[in-house]
Enzyme design. Structure first.
Site, PDB file in Angstrom:
ATOM      1  N   SER A   1       0.863  -1.191   0.000  1.00  0.00           N
ATOM      2  CA  SER A   1       0.000   0.000   0.000  1.00  0.00           C
ATOM      3  C   SER A   1       0.893   1.232   0.000  1.00  0.00           C
ATOM      4  O   SER A   1       2.028   1.189   0.505  1.00  0.00           O
ATOM      5  CB  SER A   1      -0.860   0.004   1.258  1.00  0.00           C
ATOM      6  OG  SER A   1      -1.423   1.274   1.471  1.00  0.00           O
TER       7      SER A   1
ATOM      8  N   TYR B   1      -1.281  -0.612  10.428  1.00  0.00           N
ATOM      9  CA  TYR B   1      -1.544  -1.251   9.131  1.00  0.00           C
ATOM     10  C   TYR B   1      -0.444  -0.851   8.144  1.00  0.00           C
ATOM     11  O   TYR B   1       0.134  -1.694   7.453  1.00  0.00           O
ATOM     12  CB  TYR B   1      -2.927  -0.815   8.632  1.00  0.00           C
ATOM     13  CG  TYR B   1      -3.183  -1.032   7.153  1.00  0.00           C
ATOM     14  CD1 TYR B   1      -3.603  -2.261   6.671  1.00  0.00           C
ATOM     15  CD2 TYR B   1      -3.010   0.015   6.233  1.00  0.00           C
ATOM     16  CE1 TYR B   1      -3.852  -2.454   5.323  1.00  0.00           C
ATOM     17  CE2 TYR B   1      -3.255  -0.169   4.882  1.00  0.00           C
ATOM     18  CZ  TYR B   1      -3.670  -1.405   4.430  1.00  0.00           C
ATOM     19  OH  TYR B   1      -3.905  -1.591   3.091  1.00  0.00           O
TER      20      TYR B   1
HETATM   21  P1  NAP Z   1     -11.897  -5.746  -0.518  1.00  0.00           P
HETATM   22  O1  NAP Z   1     -12.474  -5.180  -1.744  1.00  0.00           O
HETATM   23  O2  NAP Z   1     -12.577  -5.492   0.767  1.00  0.00           O
HETATM   24  O3  NAP Z   1     -11.746  -7.325  -0.751  1.00  0.00           O
HETATM   25  C1  NAP Z   1     -11.214  -8.120   0.238  1.00  0.00           C
HETATM   26  C2  NAP Z   1     -11.224  -9.573  -0.227  1.00  0.00           C
HETATM   27  O4  NAP Z   1     -10.475 -10.328   0.706  1.00  0.00           O
HETATM   28  C3  NAP Z   1     -12.581 -10.198  -0.288  1.00  0.00           C
HETATM   29  O5  NAP Z   1     -12.612 -11.093  -1.373  1.00  0.00           O
HETATM   30  C4  NAP Z   1     -12.707 -10.958   1.042  1.00  0.00           C
HETATM   31  O6  NAP Z   1     -13.645 -12.007   0.897  1.00  0.00           O
HETATM   32  C5  NAP Z   1     -11.255 -11.420   1.200  1.00  0.00           C
HETATM   33  N1  NAP Z   1     -10.770 -11.619   2.569  1.00  0.00           N
HETATM   34  C6  NAP Z   1     -10.890 -10.779   3.619  1.00  0.00           C
HETATM   35  N2  NAP Z   1     -10.254 -11.297   4.704  1.00  0.00           N
HETATM   36  C7  NAP Z   1      -9.707 -12.484   4.302  1.00  0.00           C
HETATM   37  C8  NAP Z   1      -8.937 -13.487   4.955  1.00  0.00           C
HETATM   38  N3  NAP Z   1      -8.591 -13.387   6.242  1.00  0.00           N
HETATM   39  N4  NAP Z   1      -8.558 -14.568   4.244  1.00  0.00           N
HETATM   40  C9  NAP Z   1      -8.898 -14.687   2.949  1.00  0.00           C
HETATM   41  N5  NAP Z   1      -9.614 -13.781   2.272  1.00  0.00           N
HETATM   42  C10 NAP Z   1     -10.027 -12.695   2.948  1.00  0.00           C
HETATM   43  O7  NAP Z   1     -10.368  -5.270  -0.288  1.00  0.00           O
HETATM   44  P2  NAP Z   1      -9.326  -4.550  -1.289  1.00  0.00           P
HETATM   45  O8  NAP Z   1      -9.442  -3.091  -1.130  1.00  0.00           O
HETATM   46  O9  NAP Z   1      -9.424  -5.161  -2.645  1.00  0.00           O
HETATM   47  O10 NAP Z   1      -7.949  -4.961  -0.599  1.00  0.00           O
HETATM   48  C11 NAP Z   1      -7.110  -5.964  -1.123  1.00  0.00           C
HETATM   49  C12 NAP Z   1      -5.668  -5.648  -0.774  1.00  0.00           C
HETATM   50  O11 NAP Z   1      -5.343  -4.347  -1.285  1.00  0.00           O
HETATM   51  C13 NAP Z   1      -5.342  -5.600   0.716  1.00  0.00           C
HETATM   52  O12 NAP Z   1      -4.069  -6.173   0.905  1.00  0.00           O
HETATM   53  C14 NAP Z   1      -5.261  -4.117   1.028  1.00  0.00           C
HETATM   54  O13 NAP Z   1      -4.407  -3.838   2.114  1.00  0.00           O
HETATM   55  C15 NAP Z   1      -4.666  -3.614  -0.285  1.00  0.00           C
HETATM   56  N6  NAP Z   1      -4.871  -2.181  -0.526  1.00  0.00           N
HETATM   57  C16 NAP Z   1      -6.118  -1.665  -0.686  1.00  0.00           C
HETATM   58  C17 NAP Z   1      -6.252  -0.297  -0.934  1.00  0.00           C
HETATM   59  C18 NAP Z   1      -7.600   0.334  -1.113  1.00  0.00           C
HETATM   60  O14 NAP Z   1      -7.682   1.582  -1.065  1.00  0.00           O
HETATM   61  N7  NAP Z   1      -8.652  -0.420  -1.358  1.00  0.00           N
HETATM   62  C19 NAP Z   1      -5.119   0.520  -1.008  1.00  0.00           C
HETATM   63  C20 NAP Z   1      -3.870  -0.049  -0.827  1.00  0.00           C
HETATM   64  C21 NAP Z   1      -3.746  -1.404  -0.597  1.00  0.00           C
HETATM   65  P3  NAP Z   1     -14.341 -12.762   2.167  1.00  0.00           P
HETATM   66  O15 NAP Z   1     -15.104 -11.727   2.916  1.00  0.00           O
HETATM   67  O16 NAP Z   1     -15.210 -13.817   1.546  1.00  0.00           O
HETATM   68  O17 NAP Z   1     -13.196 -13.345   2.947  1.00  0.00           O
END
Ligand code: NAP
Length: 255
Positions: free
Chosen positions: A147, A160
């Site tokens: 991130s 985080y």
């Molecule tokens: P998201 O849209 O909320 O999706 C999260 C996904 O992870 C869902 O498919 C969820 O499905 C699954 N999940 C959650 N906890 C889990 C666990 N313990 N084991 C396995 N699967 C799990 O999140 P996102 O924004 O795409 O984030 C993905 C990655 O991007 C993360 O590493 C986050 O730190 C990084 N990131 C995000 C942003 C942002 O602004 N969105 C920015 C920088 C980095 P279930 O509920 O079915 O488990």
């Protein structure tokens, strides 16, 4: 995403993407799949897995969907075992799972929360790679989702951010350990409006402020992050290892 827009860089390749039933992980799996990979997707809930499998199959993608809570050792082992049983090898692993359970300053964060952050955001990726590494093909590729908060952990998500800083170091260390057969890289996204970030991005004022911080005057999309991840995972990046690409529309991060 439209299939016809992309090349076929992953024809014959097998890709595991963790936490991939929605958001960034789903888009990464979709992009790799549209470029020819067989993708193994997973998350905690069977219903989400089934739904995501349906969407990917509808686009002609070969997909295996499994329940894998990354903190569950049996689930991680099953993910690797089933992948190898079905496909015989692993070419790409994208480690994408993370939690952000606290808005407290680091020194006011409970020990159990510190443990959870370390466990989900860092440790489980190492453990999954321990299971997967005997099956990684020659020329394989690992990509971590870090991130932009790795570079300057922001108040409200500081610990985080520190776990995401750790992934930058882990990328370097594993790139050395796994060379020359496997490359290890990292993508550091800026804010992307997903469920994970919705507590910030759904607030109009905060969202506008974040957009203003970017040079490109918009938040990222899950497809933006997927494109960078696919590049690093592909042979187009065959001389790149131990690196992090920032995908943040020019939000200040590092030199
Ligand atoms: P998201 O849209 O909320 O999706 C999260 C996904 O992870 C869902 O498919 C969820 O499905 C699954 N999940 C959650 N906890 C889990 C666990 N313990 N084991 C396995 N699967 C799990 O999140 P996102 O924004 O795409 O984030 C993905 C990655 O991007 C993360 O590493 C986050 O730190 C990084 N990131 C995000 C942003 C942002 O602004 N969105 C920015 C920088 C980095 P279930 O509920 O079915 O488990």
């Amino acid at each position: 995403m439209e299939k016809s827009k992309f090349g076929r860089r992953f024809e014959g390749k097998i890709a595991i993407v963790t936490a991939s039933t929605q958001g960034i992980g789903f888009s990464i799996a979709q992009r790799l799949g549209l470029e020819g990979a067989s993708v193994v997707i997973s998350s905690r809930k069977q219903r989400n897995v089934d739904e995501a499998v349906g969407k990917l199959k509808a686009q002609g993608i070969d997909v295996l969907g499994l329940v894998c809570h990354v903190s569950n050792a049996q689930h991680r082992k099953n993910l690797v075992d089933q992948t190898v049983q079905k496909y015989g090898k692993i070419d790409v692993v994208v480690l994408n799972a993370a939690v952000n359970p606290s808005v407290n300053p680091i020194l006011q964060t409970k020990e159990s929360t510190l443990d959870k952050l370390w466990e989900v955001n860092v440790k489980t990726s190492i453990l999954l790679l321990q299971d997967a590494s005997p099956h990684l093909s020659n020329g394989s590729s690992i990509v971590f989702t870090s991130s932009i908060s790795a570079f300057q952990p922001p108040p409200g998500m500081a610990m985080y951010g520190v776990t995401k800083t750790t992934l930058l170091g882990l990328t370097k260390a594993l790139a050395t350990e796994l060379a020359p057969n496997t490359r290890v890289n990292c993508v550091a996204p800026g804010f992307v409006p997903t469920h994970f970030a919705s507590y910030i991005t759904s607030n109009e004022t905060k969202r506008k402020a974040l957009e203003e911080m970017t040079s490109l005057k918009r938040l990222g999309t899950t497809e933006d992050v997927a494109a960078a991840t696919a590049f690093l995972a592909s042979d187009d990046a065959s001389y790149i290892t131990g690196e992090t690409i920032v995908v943040s529309g020019g939000t200040p991060s590092r030199l």
